[in-house]
Design a protein around this motif. Sequence first.
Motif, mmCIF file in Angstrom:
data_model
loop_
_atom_site.group_PDB
_atom_site.id
_atom_site.type_symbol
_atom_site.label_atom_id
_atom_site.label_comp_id
_atom_site.label_asym_id
_atom_site.label_seq_id
_atom_site.Cartn_x
_atom_site.Cartn_y
_atom_site.Cartn_z
ATOM 1 N N VAL A 15 23.044 -43.373 100.711
ATOM 2 C CA VAL A 15 21.869 -42.909 101.473
ATOM 3 C C VAL A 15 22.306 -42.320 102.816
ATOM 4 O O VAL A 15 21.861 -41.241 103.215
ATOM 5 N N ALA A 16 23.232 -43.016 103.504
ATOM 6 C CA ALA A 16 23.711 -42.526 104.810
ATOM 7 C C ALA A 16 24.430 -41.178 104.651
ATOM 8 O O ALA A 16 24.195 -40.250 105.430
ATOM 9 N N TRP A 17 25.290 -41.095 103.620
ATOM 10 C CA TRP A 17 26.044 -39.851 103.388
ATOM 11 C C TRP A 17 25.096 -38.690 103.110
ATOM 12 O O TRP A 17 25.195 -37.618 103.708
ATOM 13 N N MET A 18 24.143 -38.923 102.199
ATOM 14 C CA MET A 18 23.201 -37.858 101.849
ATOM 15 C C MET A 18 22.345 -37.461 103.052
ATOM 16 O O MET A 18 22.126 -36.289 103.305
ATOM 17 N N HIS A 84 31.878 -39.654 83.714
ATOM 18 C CA HIS A 84 32.733 -38.468 83.859
ATOM 19 C C HIS A 84 31.959 -37.355 84.570
ATOM 20 O O HIS A 84 32.448 -36.752 85.536
ATOM 21 N N ALA A 85 30.715 -37.121 84.089
ATOM 22 C CA ALA A 85 29.884 -36.063 84.700
ATOM 23 C C ALA A 85 29.582 -36.423 86.152
ATOM 24 O O ALA A 85 29.622 -35.553 87.037
ATOM 25 N N LYS A 86 29.315 -37.725 86.406
ATOM 26 C CA LYS A 86 29.019 -38.153 87.782
ATOM 27 C C LYS A 86 30.216 -37.907 88.692
ATOM 28 O O LYS A 86 30.073 -37.367 89.790
ATOM 29 N N LEU A 93 30.557 -32.614 95.519
ATOM 30 C CA LEU A 93 29.861 -33.025 96.751
ATOM 31 C C LEU A 93 30.855 -33.295 97.879
ATOM 32 O O LEU A 93 30.632 -32.915 99.029
ATOM 33 N N SER A 94 31.987 -33.905 97.534
ATOM 34 C CA SER A 94 33.008 -34.197 98.556
ATOM 35 C C SER A 94 33.653 -32.901 99.047
ATOM 36 O O SER A 94 33.920 -32.750 100.238
ATOM 37 N N GLY A 95 33.860 -31.944 98.136
ATOM 38 C CA GLY A 95 34.397 -30.645 98.532
ATOM 39 C C GLY A 95 33.409 -29.913 99.430
ATOM 40 O O GLY A 95 33.791 -29.299 100.440
ATOM 41 N N PHE A 96 32.124 -30.032 99.078
ATOM 42 C CA PHE A 96 31.074 -29.402 99.884
ATOM 43 C C PHE A 96 31.030 -30.008 101.282
ATOM 44 O O PHE A 96 30.813 -29.319 102.275
ATOM 45 N N PRO A 126 23.195 -30.460 98.667
ATOM 46 C CA PRO A 126 23.450 -31.894 98.483
ATOM 47 C C PRO A 126 22.294 -32.602 97.778
ATOM 48 O O PRO A 126 22.510 -33.485 96.952
ATOM 49 N N PHE A 127 21.056 -32.156 98.070
ATOM 50 C CA PHE A 127 19.895 -32.806 97.473
ATOM 51 C C PHE A 127 19.848 -32.564 95.970
ATOM 52 O O PHE A 127 19.586 -33.478 95.187
ATOM 53 N N VAL A 128 20.149 -31.313 95.578
ATOM 54 C CA VAL A 128 20.142 -30.971 94.148
ATOM 55 C C VAL A 128 21.210 -31.789 93.409
ATOM 56 O O VAL A 128 20.953 -32.355 92.341
ATOM 57 N N ILE A 129 22.420 -31.887 93.996
ATOM 58 C CA ILE A 129 23.500 -32.656 93.351
ATOM 59 C C ILE A 129 23.125 -34.141 93.285
ATOM 60 O O ILE A 129 23.340 -34.796 92.262
ATOM 61 N N MET A 130 22.502 -34.646 94.351
ATOM 62 C CA MET A 130 22.114 -36.057 94.374
ATOM 63 C C MET A 130 21.131 -36.374 93.245
ATOM 64 O O MET A 130 21.261 -37.408 92.584
ATOM 65 N N ILE A 131 20.175 -35.467 93.015
ATOM 66 C CA ILE A 131 19.203 -35.678 91.922
ATOM 67 C C ILE A 131 19.948 -35.847 90.596
ATOM 68 O O ILE A 131 19.699 -36.799 89.844
#
Length: 142
Positions: A15-18, A84-86, A93-96, A126-131
């Motif tokens: 949550v903090a990261w996002m 694997h997909a996660k 996300l980390s690269g972003f 980030p929001f799209v990836i988090m979903i």
Amino acid sequence: MLYLWVKAFHIIFVVAWMAGMLIFPRYKLHQVKSQPGEPLFETMKEASVKLRRIIITPAMILVWVLGLLMIALNQSLLTQGWMHAKLALVFILSGFHGYLISLGRKVDAATGEVSARKLQILNELPFVIMIAVVILVIVKPF
Ligand code: HEM
């Protein structure tokens, strides 16, 4: 019981990261719309440095450490397609995360390379990836 404590703190730092990844581009957007030396530019520059150092980067590291600890405690997760997909998505996300910070430095240097439009579009990623990540880890569709 340990596993659940680790998972709880994993989600807390997620949550903090996002939150940090969604706020940081907003701060930079304010900077892009003002000039170096102006109060808004300097305030947003300082705020984004603090956000990066105190929240975004430490939270990302803790999400990884606690996530990998859960994998170490439950290695069968590595046979699961959804994991694997996660992992692929959280690598993106980390690269972003790194890309966003490099863009931030360009904004601080007022090079003019980073447009407000670009920051607005990147703000959504980030929001799209988090979903996708949350659906994968809760629904475990494959
Ligand atoms: C950065 C690297 C990450 C790793 C190595 C990782 C790994 C893991 C592992 C092993 C679990 C336990 C799965 C289970 O017991 O079924 C887990 C749970 C979870 N992860 Fe991550 N994760 C990472 C990042 C993220 C991110 C970025 C998000 C959200 C955006 C996220 C959201 C969650 C959620 C919501 C759970 C709880 C799932 C449940 O209760 O079953 N994780 N993670």
